[in-house]
Design an enzyme around this catalytic site. Structure first.
Site: not given
Ligand code: CAA
Length: 246
Positions: A152, A185
């Site tokens: 993305y 948003v």
């Molecule tokens: N920074 C550092 N570490 C992070 C992190 C971050 N921002 N986010 C997650 N982690 C870490 C977690 O703490 C976890 O660590 P541990 O394993 O040590 O406990 C690890 O990453 C999890 O990693 P996985 O690979 O197992 O990830 P997951 O499958 O659980 O899911 C993810 C990860 C899908 C990225 C989930 O965290 C997520 O949905 N994040 C949000 C992503 C996001 O902001 N999307 C925006 C959507 S809306 C949009 O896109 C509109 C727009 O324009 C703003």
């Protein structure tokens, strides 16, 4: 204000709906595309109940041939497209080491390649008429990157590269090309982020809340107005202070 025809791709979505409402409220004829006829019909009825008649055309922004046909159909129904908002977008969030080729290409096709597919059939008409407004709806995450969004963020950053090149090529033809980069948003897309992750993100927003779709639509209307004729190649961040890079 001159009444024009505006195409908002993905107009049935959260931010798209607000842009459609805003531009229609300014007196423009507004068109959008859709993929699912049932969802589109329910949305069209809801808009009509609010007095907004939207020109609806079926078409997948990922398909260049379908987009050519979609633009010709819109032109036949509502006249030449003078305002284009490349808004259609999807997420397939996952960390890159788990990302499939399909998750990569789905996101790049829908967010970035769609800009080619939809803009290419309208640009020659805008150049011939010597007037046009094109706005890309990018994202804060195209500016700052985001854990879990290599696909993305790459597509959204690419959209602004598209903006600044098109802006240079078309400035002499009365066409402005700009980017709006929304932050988080309160749409279905953002509400799909797991709650505990979302709460941590909201805690990083200085304004202290998610944005509203109408706050993004307001900026799109600013760029598409007659008086924005000397603003081109800009990227306007609207994110509650979440990212202030320049
Ligand atoms: N920074 C550092 N570490 C992070 C992190 C971050 N921002 N986010 C997650 N982690 C870490 C977690 O703490 C976890 O660590 P541990 O394993 O040590 O406990 C690890 O990453 C999890 O990693 P996985 O690979 O197992 O990830 P997951 O499958 O659980 O899911 C993810 C990860 C899908 C990225 C989930 O965290 C997520 O949905 N994040 C949000 C992503 C996001 O902001 N999307 C925006 C959507 S809306 C949009 O896109 C509109 C727009 O324009 C703003």
């Amino acid at each position: 204000m001159t009444q024009r025809t505006a195409l908002v791709t993905g107009g049935t979505g959260g931010i798209g709906s607000a842009i459609v409402r805003y531009l229609a409220g300014q007196g423009h004829r507004v068109a959008t595309n859709y993929r699912d006829p049932d969802k589109a019909e329910a949305w069209r009825k809801a808009m009509a109940a609010d007095g907004i008649e939207v020109c609806m055309v079926q078409g997948d922004v990922c398909d260049p041939v379908a987009c050519e046909a979609m633009i010709r159909a819109i032109e036949a129904k509502c006249g030449p497209v003078d305002i284009l908002v490349n808004n259609a977008g999807i997420t397939r969030d996952t960390t890159f080491h788990k990302m499939t080729y399909e998750q990569w290409t789905d996101v790049v096709n829908t967010n970035l390649n769609a800009c080619f597919n939809v803009t290419r059939p309208v640009i020659e008409g805008m150049r011939a008429r010597k007037w046009g407004r094109i706005v890309q709806i990018s994202s804060i995450n195209g500016q700052k990157g985001q854990y879990g969004q290599a696909n993305y963020a790459a597509a959204k950053a690419g959209m602004h590269g598209f903006t600044i090149s098109l802006a240079q090529e078309n400035a002499k033809f009365g066409i402005t090309v700009n980017t709006v980069s929304p932050g988080y948003v309160g749409t279905d897309m953002v509400m799909a982020v797991p709650e505990e992750v979302r709460e941590k993100i909201v805690a990083q927003i200085p304004v202290g809340r998610l944005g509203r779709p109408d706050e993004i639509a307001h900026a799109v209307a600013f760029f598409t107005g007659d008086q924005a004729s000397w603003i081109t190649g800009a990227n306007l961040a609207i994110n509650g202070g979440h990212y202030m890079g320049w």
